[in-house]
Motif scaffolding. Sequence first.
Motif, PDB file in Angstrom:
ATOM      1  N   ALA A  65       0.836  -1.206   0.000  1.00 23.54           N
ATOM      2  CA  ALA A  65       0.000   0.000   0.000  1.00 23.54           C
ATOM      3  C   ALA A  65       0.870   1.256   0.000  1.00 23.54           C
ATOM      4  O   ALA A  65       0.603   2.213  -0.735  1.00 23.54           O
ATOM      5  N   LEU A  66       1.934   1.248   0.821  1.00 20.79           N
ATOM      6  CA  LEU A  66       2.820   2.415   0.889  1.00 20.79           C
ATOM      7  C   LEU A  66       3.605   2.581  -0.412  1.00 20.79           C
ATOM      8  O   LEU A  66       3.749   3.696  -0.925  1.00 20.79           O
ATOM      9  N   THR A  67       4.099   1.477  -0.950  1.00 20.28           N
ATOM     10  CA  THR A  67       4.856   1.561  -2.207  1.00 20.28           C
ATOM     11  C   THR A  67       3.968   2.103  -3.326  1.00 20.28           C
ATOM     12  O   THR A  67       4.383   2.971  -4.102  1.00 20.28           O
ATOM     13  N   LEU A  68       2.729   1.609  -3.406  1.00 18.15           N
ATOM     14  CA  LEU A  68       1.808   2.092  -4.447  1.00 18.15           C
ATOM     15  C   LEU A  68       1.508   3.575  -4.270  1.00 18.15           C
ATOM     16  O   LEU A  68       1.360   4.310  -5.242  1.00 18.15           O
ATOM     17  N   GLN A  69       1.435   4.000  -3.012  1.00 13.04           N
ATOM     18  CA  GLN A  69       1.123   5.406  -2.762  1.00 13.04           C
ATOM     19  C   GLN A  69       2.292   6.309  -3.191  1.00 13.04           C
ATOM     20  O   GLN A  69       2.078   7.364  -3.782  1.00 13.04           O
ATOM     21  N   VAL A  70       3.521   5.884  -2.892  1.00 12.54           N
ATOM     22  CA  VAL A  70       4.684   6.658  -3.350  1.00 12.54           C
ATOM     23  C   VAL A  70       4.716   6.652  -4.879  1.00 12.54           C
ATOM     24  O   VAL A  70       4.939   7.689  -5.523  1.00 12.54           O
ATOM     25  N   ASP A  71       4.448   5.498  -5.469  1.00  8.46           N
ATOM     26  CA  ASP A  71       4.478   5.404  -6.933  1.00  8.46           C
ATOM     27  C   ASP A  71       3.377   6.261  -7.567  1.00  8.46           C
ATOM     28  O   ASP A  71       3.592   6.867  -8.620  1.00  8.46           O
ATOM     29  N   ALA A  72       2.225   6.338  -6.923  1.00  3.53           N
ATOM     30  CA  ALA A  72       1.146   7.186  -7.451  1.00  3.53           C
ATOM     31  C   ALA A  72       1.581   8.652  -7.456  1.00  3.53           C
ATOM     32  O   ALA A  72       1.257   9.406  -8.385  1.00  3.53           O
ATOM     33  N   LEU A 115       9.627   8.400   3.160  1.00  4.92           N
ATOM     34  CA  LEU A 115       9.105   7.758   1.957  1.00  4.92           C
ATOM     35  C   LEU A 115       8.807   8.759   0.838  1.00  4.92           C
ATOM     36  O   LEU A 115       9.064   8.490  -0.329  1.00  4.92           O
ATOM     37  N   PHE A 116       8.254   9.904   1.199  1.00  3.42           N
ATOM     38  CA  PHE A 116       7.758  10.823   0.174  1.00  3.42           C
ATOM     39  C   PHE A 116       8.710  11.984  -0.131  1.00  3.42           C
ATOM     40  O   PHE A 116       8.677  12.536  -1.227  1.00  3.42           O
ATOM     41  N   ALA A 117       9.562  12.358   0.833  1.00  2.00           N
ATOM     42  CA  ALA A 117      10.441  13.512   0.615  1.00  2.00           C
ATOM     43  C   ALA A 117      11.347  13.340  -0.609  1.00  2.00           C
ATOM     44  O   ALA A 117      11.545  14.308  -1.355  1.00  2.00           O
ATOM     45  N   PRO A 118      11.913  12.133  -0.857  1.00  2.00           N
ATOM     46  CA  PRO A 118      12.779  12.019  -2.039  1.00  2.00           C
ATOM     47  C   PRO A 118      12.048  12.351  -3.346  1.00  2.00           C
ATOM     48  O   PRO A 118      12.655  12.873  -4.286  1.00  2.00           O
ATOM     49  N   VAL A 119      10.747  12.083  -3.398  1.00  2.00           N
ATOM     50  CA  VAL A 119       9.980  12.377  -4.612  1.00  2.00           C
ATOM     51  C   VAL A 119       9.847  13.890  -4.797  1.00  2.00           C
ATOM     52  O   VAL A 119      10.152  14.438  -5.861  1.00  2.00           O
ATOM     53  N   TYR A 120       9.407  14.570  -3.743  1.00  2.00           N
ATOM     54  CA  TYR A 120       9.294  16.037  -3.829  1.00  2.00           C
ATOM     55  C   TYR A 120      10.666  16.689  -4.043  1.00  2.00           C
ATOM     56  O   TYR A 120      10.795  17.692  -4.747  1.00  2.00           O
ATOM     57  N   PRO A 126      15.940  12.090 -12.074  1.00  2.32           N
ATOM     58  CA  PRO A 126      14.585  11.924 -12.619  1.00  2.32           C
ATOM     59  C   PRO A 126      13.641  11.206 -11.661  1.00  2.32           C
ATOM     60  O   PRO A 126      14.070  10.473 -10.767  1.00  2.32           O
ATOM     61  N   LEU A 127      12.348  11.435 -11.876  1.00  2.00           N
ATOM     62  CA  LEU A 127      11.312  10.691 -11.154  1.00  2.00           C
ATOM     63  C   LEU A 127      11.101   9.391 -11.925  1.00  2.00           C
ATOM     64  O   LEU A 127      10.112   9.211 -12.630  1.00  2.00           O
ATOM     65  N   ASP A 128      12.047   8.470 -11.799  1.00  2.00           N
ATOM     66  CA  ASP A 128      11.988   7.300 -12.671  1.00  2.00           C
ATOM     67  C   ASP A 128      11.102   6.191 -12.113  1.00  2.00           C
ATOM     68  O   ASP A 128      10.650   6.216 -10.973  1.00  2.00           O
ATOM     69  N   ALA A 129      10.842   5.231 -12.997  1.00  2.00           N
ATOM     70  CA  ALA A 129       9.819   4.227 -12.717  1.00  2.00           C
ATOM     71  C   ALA A 129      10.131   3.398 -11.480  1.00  2.00           C
ATOM     72  O   ALA A 129       9.226   2.941 -10.791  1.00  2.00           O
ATOM     73  N   GLY A 130      11.417   3.195 -11.182  1.00  2.00           N
ATOM     74  CA  GLY A 130      11.749   2.342 -10.055  1.00  2.00           C
ATOM     75  C   GLY A 130      11.845   3.064  -8.721  1.00  2.00           C
ATOM     76  O   GLY A 130      12.087   2.443  -7.685  1.00  2.00           O
ATOM     77  N   GLN A 135       9.697   1.924  -5.500  1.00  3.51           N
ATOM     78  CA  GLN A 135      10.144   0.633  -4.989  1.00  3.51           C
ATOM     79  C   GLN A 135      11.501   0.760  -4.292  1.00  3.51           C
ATOM     80  O   GLN A 135      11.714   0.205  -3.202  1.00  3.51           O
ATOM     81  N   GLN A 136      12.420   1.513  -4.897  1.00  4.22           N
ATOM     82  CA  GLN A 136      13.756   1.670  -4.321  1.00  4.22           C
ATOM     83  C   GLN A 136      13.702   2.350  -2.951  1.00  4.22           C
ATOM     84  O   GLN A 136      14.371   1.924  -2.006  1.00  4.22           O
ATOM     85  N   VAL A 137      12.907   3.419  -2.866  1.00  8.49           N
ATOM     86  CA  VAL A 137      12.808   4.145  -1.597  1.00  8.49           C
ATOM     87  C   VAL A 137      12.175   3.249  -0.529  1.00  8.49           C
ATOM     88  O   VAL A 137      12.653   3.181   0.612  1.00  8.49           O
ATOM     89  N   CYS A 138      11.115   2.556  -0.900  1.00  8.55           N
ATOM     90  CA  CYS A 138      10.447   1.693   0.087  1.00  8.55           C
ATOM     91  C   CYS A 138      11.357   0.547   0.525  1.00  8.55           C
ATOM     92  O   CYS A 138      11.398   0.204   1.709  1.00  8.55           O
ATOM     93  N   ASP A 139      12.102  -0.026  -0.420  1.00  4.84           N
ATOM     94  CA  ASP A 139      13.041  -1.089  -0.054  1.00  4.84           C
ATOM     95  C   ASP A 139      14.119  -0.574   0.901  1.00  4.84           C
ATOM     96  O   ASP A 139      14.562  -1.285   1.799  1.00  4.84           O
ATOM     97  N   LEU A 140      14.550   0.675   0.673  1.00  6.75           N
ATOM     98  CA  LEU A 140      15.585   1.256   1.522  1.00  6.75           C
ATOM     99  C   LEU A 140      15.080   1.508   2.939  1.00  6.75           C
ATOM    100  O   LEU A 140      15.774   1.269   3.926  1.00  6.75           O
TER     101      LEU A 140
END
Lengths: 182, 182
Positions: A68-75, A144-149, A158-162, A165-170
């Motif tokens: 759920a968290l990974t999907l939310q970051v990916d969204a 989880l979300f700060a790296p995206v912003y 880039p805001l790349d496709a992986g 998943q990478q942030v959540c795995d970390l």
Amino acid sequence: MAVLDAAADLALGTACVPTIDAVASRAGVSRTTIYKWWPSSAAVLAEALLERFHESIEFDDGLAVRDALTLQVDALVRLLRDTPAGALLRQLLAAAASDERLGRALLAQWMDPRRESAVHHVRRGIEQGDLRADVDADLVVDALFAPVYHRLVWGHAPLDAGLAQQVCDLVWPGIAASRTAT
Amino acid sequence: MAVLDAAADLALGTACVPTIDAVASRAGVSRTTIYKWWPSSAAVLAEALLERFHESIEFDDGLAVRDALTLQVDALVRLLRDTPAGALLRQLLAAAASDERLGRALLAQWMDPRRESAVHHVRRGIEQGDLRADVDADLVVDALFAPVYHRLVWGHAPLDAGLAQQVCDLVWPGIAASRTAT
């Protein structure tokens, strides 16, 4: 609601906060009607964006917490990368640096609902025993979300496709209960 | 160097990018002299800030990697919270949203040297066997530093004294070699 749709359409088309006049004209209502319900065009826009993109923060409690968290970051990654919301949010954040009211509207209408939705899953993870009981939910949501912003604002990567998943795995090994740490 | 000092002093006093005229006047040099070396006042300022705050990214390789990284995150927290650099950087980022050249100058003069210094310690950790050999250094640097910039830009939570330690504690289990994971 016509006013919110008008504000979202205008803003996403131009990556700027529309004027009240522009929103009123497009929605076919008077300025007075808008000011009856909202204090500023920034406040209209913040609510319009929440409504327009609300589905990007709605996830099923049937999903495993990590998913759920990974999907939310990916969204969020997809929203900021693949729609005009990314450029628009960058402009809104820039404007908020010299407009406190806009900053508060962005927090209340954009960030707080998104954070609450993520905090909900973190708390669910604690209750279910997937996450350590002592995790700081607010800190986890930042991690989880700060790296995206951060990549949106600085543009250093880039805001790349992986990314999600990478942030959540970390982050996961630092928050998982020991039985689920891998 | 007088020009860099003048630019840093003016910017930190006002939280704005100073004009070339203002920098020239304060430094006691001509506009032509400045334009001989820098393309814009934003470029002068970015270099001035790098020089002024360089010590905040210099850490001894004698420190344990975890300590070096934690101190570096904490130095950023203090810099953005306790000096005018925080308000100034927020204004510079806002201006960069509509000024690509400024955005590139900020990356080259502020972000890249800071990231390189952190990546250095991550690589040192991998070489010494403290960190897993497969960690993505750029991702780790995002995870460690993004929460700090995120709080500066959004203002949803304070840059408090424990933040660096909390973020590093959260990230460490995800990057540590198994013998050092706790």
